[in-house]
Scaffold this active site. Structure first.
Site, PDB file in Angstrom:
ATOM      1  CG  ASN A 195      -1.667   1.219   1.485  1.00 12.05           C
ATOM      2  OD1 ASN A 195      -1.698   2.183   0.479  1.00 12.05           O
ATOM      3  ND2 ASN A 195      -2.312   1.397   2.572  1.00 12.05           N
ATOM      4  CD1 TRP A 196       3.919   1.138  -2.631  1.00 11.38           C
ATOM      5  CD2 TRP A 196       4.239   2.855  -4.740  1.00 11.38           C
ATOM      6  NE1 TRP A 196       4.794   0.609  -3.896  1.00 11.38           N
ATOM      7  CE2 TRP A 196       4.809   1.518  -4.697  1.00 11.38           C
ATOM      8  CE3 TRP A 196       3.991   3.743  -5.457  1.00 11.38           C
ATOM      9  CZ2 TRP A 196       5.713   1.322  -5.939  1.00 11.38           C
ATOM     10  CZ3 TRP A 196       5.084   3.573  -6.718  1.00 11.38           C
ATOM     11  CH2 TRP A 196       5.815   2.477  -6.787  1.00 11.38           C
ATOM     12  CE  LYS A 197       0.426   3.393   5.096  1.00  8.37           C
ATOM     13  NZ  LYS A 197       0.225   3.418   6.318  1.00  8.37           N
ATOM     14  CG  HIS A 213      -5.859   1.981   5.399  1.00  5.14           C
ATOM     15  ND1 HIS A 213      -5.293   2.539   6.365  1.00  5.14           N
ATOM     16  CD2 HIS A 213      -4.665   1.079   5.093  1.00  5.14           C
ATOM     17  CE1 HIS A 213      -3.992   2.767   6.625  1.00  5.14           C
ATOM     18  NE2 HIS A 213      -3.779   1.531   5.907  1.00  5.14           N
ATOM     19  CD  GLU A 237      -3.054   5.502   6.966  1.00  4.98           C
ATOM     20  OE1 GLU A 237      -2.895   5.682   5.857  1.00  4.98           O
ATOM     21  OE2 GLU A 237      -2.001   5.011   7.575  1.00  4.98           O
ATOM     22  CD  GLU A 282      -3.436  -2.758   7.373  1.00  2.25           C
ATOM     23  OE1 GLU A 282      -2.467  -2.806   6.920  1.00  2.25           O
ATOM     24  OE2 GLU A 282      -4.069  -1.848   7.065  1.00  2.25           O
ATOM     25  N   GLY A 317       2.554   2.079  10.917  1.00  2.29           N
ATOM     26  CA  GLY A 317       3.551   3.132  10.698  1.00  2.29           C
ATOM     27  C   GLY A 317       4.394   3.505  11.896  1.00  2.29           C
ATOM     28  CB  SER A 371       5.307  -2.167  12.023  1.00  2.00           C
ATOM     29  OG  SER A 371       4.842  -0.942  12.193  1.00  2.00           O
ATOM     30  N   GLY A 389       2.716  -1.249   4.283  1.00  2.00           N
ATOM     31  CA  GLY A 389       2.777   0.085   3.868  1.00  2.00           C
ATOM     32  C   GLY A 389       4.161   0.599   3.628  1.00  2.00           C
ATOM     33  N   GLY A 390       4.962   1.400   4.627  1.00  2.00           N
ATOM     34  CA  GLY A 390       6.054   1.966   4.209  1.00  2.00           C
ATOM     35  C   GLY A 390       7.145   1.029   3.851  1.00  2.00           C
TER      36      GLY A 390
HETATM   37  C1  PEP Z   1      -0.852   0.182   5.906  1.00  2.00           C
HETATM   38  O1  PEP Z   1      -0.963   1.358   6.106  1.00  2.00           O
HETATM   39  O2  PEP Z   1      -1.857  -0.446   5.682  1.00  2.00           O
HETATM   40  C2  PEP Z   1       0.060  -0.432   6.705  1.00  2.00           C
HETATM   41  C3  PEP Z   1       0.458  -1.685   7.010  1.00  2.00           C
HETATM   42  O3  PEP Z   1       1.341   0.579   7.012  1.00  2.00           O
HETATM   43  P1  PEP Z   1       2.792   0.330   7.645  1.00  2.00           P
HETATM   44  O4  PEP Z   1       3.302  -1.053   6.891  1.00  2.00           O
HETATM   45  O5  PEP Z   1       3.717   1.116   7.176  1.00  2.00           O
HETATM   46  O6  PEP Z   1       2.628   0.045   9.084  1.00  2.00           O
END
Ligand code: PEP
Length: 244
Positions: A8-10, A92, A94, A162, A168, A207, A228-229
């Site tokens: 997920n590049w957000k 999600h 967010e 999640e 994050g 994470s 994500g990141g």
């Molecule tokens: C996400 O936002 O879906 C996610 C899992 O982010 P991260 O891996 O950066 O915690």
């Protein structure tokens, strides 16, 4: 069952970053996993063209429930499919937190994804306050029950657990905590959708990085990861895929 690893590049990524997606496809080899990348909407079409013929699927990060209309700034499931997407992340945290998305709205978006032939990845997860109050299982199973319409039976879909406090932050639940919630999600999926609920992959997200991927992905009922990141750089994402 084949694991599903989705990036997920957000709100990250310009056209110059498509080389990262190309490097993921090139580095996959014959990995026995399914892989997807969900870039911002602006890159869905170009990434789909870039990755055509590779093993990497492309997805959206959200969609509107309606197919078209006077909804300035929004993108429909049909538009994502038209741009080459085959997946879409829905619900999600967010979006739930930042845009007030309710379970009912997420369920309507899931129906839209199915209408457009997209495979939805439906996110659920508790906040830290909810976990500390001993409500993690109740919160997550409630989200599963209300966000997943009966129409999902017989269609490809995934659920992503999640925990909001792990996204994050560099924090992750223990593998026992992950396995406990995944087992509760599986039971709820079966209760709601019967056999179809027994087969859908349940991804873990929050994470995930190369250093912890193998342990998390080996936990009971973990059918893959939503990343994500660490999905923004091909080397990190491939390191996670290697842990599957
Ligand atoms: C996400 O936002 O879906 C996610 C899992 O982010 P991260 O891996 O950066 O915690």
């Amino acid at each position: 069952m084949q694991k599903l690893i989705v990036g997920n590049w957000k709100m990250n990524g310009l056209s110059a970053d498509l080389v990262e997606a190309e490097a993921v496809a090139a580095g996959l080899g014959d990995a026995a996993v399914r892989v997807g990348i969900c870039p911002p909407a602006t890159l869905v079409e170009r990434m789909s063209r870039t990755l055509a013929g590779t093993l990497v699927a492309v997805g959206g990060q959200d969609c509107r429930a309606e197919a078209s209309g006077a909804f300035t700034g929004d993108v429909s499931a049909e538009m994502l499919a038209d741009a080459g997407a085959t997946l879409v992340i829905l619900g999600h945290s967010e979006r739930r937190a930042g845009f007030g998305e309710t379970d009912a709205l997420v369920a309507a978006k899931v129906e839209a994804a199915l209408r457009a032939g997209l495979e939805p990845i439906v996110c659920v997860g508790e906040t830290l306050a909810e976990r500390e109050a001993g409500r993690a299982i109740a919160v997550v199973t409630g989200q599963v029950r209300r966000s997943l319409p009966a129409a999902l039976a017989g269609r490809p879909f995934a659920v992503a657990y999640e925990p909001v406090w792990a996204i994050g932050t560099g924090l992750t639940p223990t593998t026992d905590q992950i396995a406990e919630i995944h087992a509760a999600i599986r039971a709820e999926l079966v209760a709601v959708l019967g056999d179809a609920g027994a087969r859908a992959p349940i991804l873990y997200g929050g994470s995930v990085k190369p250093a912890n991927a193998a342990e998390i992905l080996a936990a009971a009922e973990v059918g893959g990861a939503l990343v994500g990141g660490a999905s923004l750089k091909a080397s990190d994402f491939l390191g996670i895929i290697a842990g599957a």
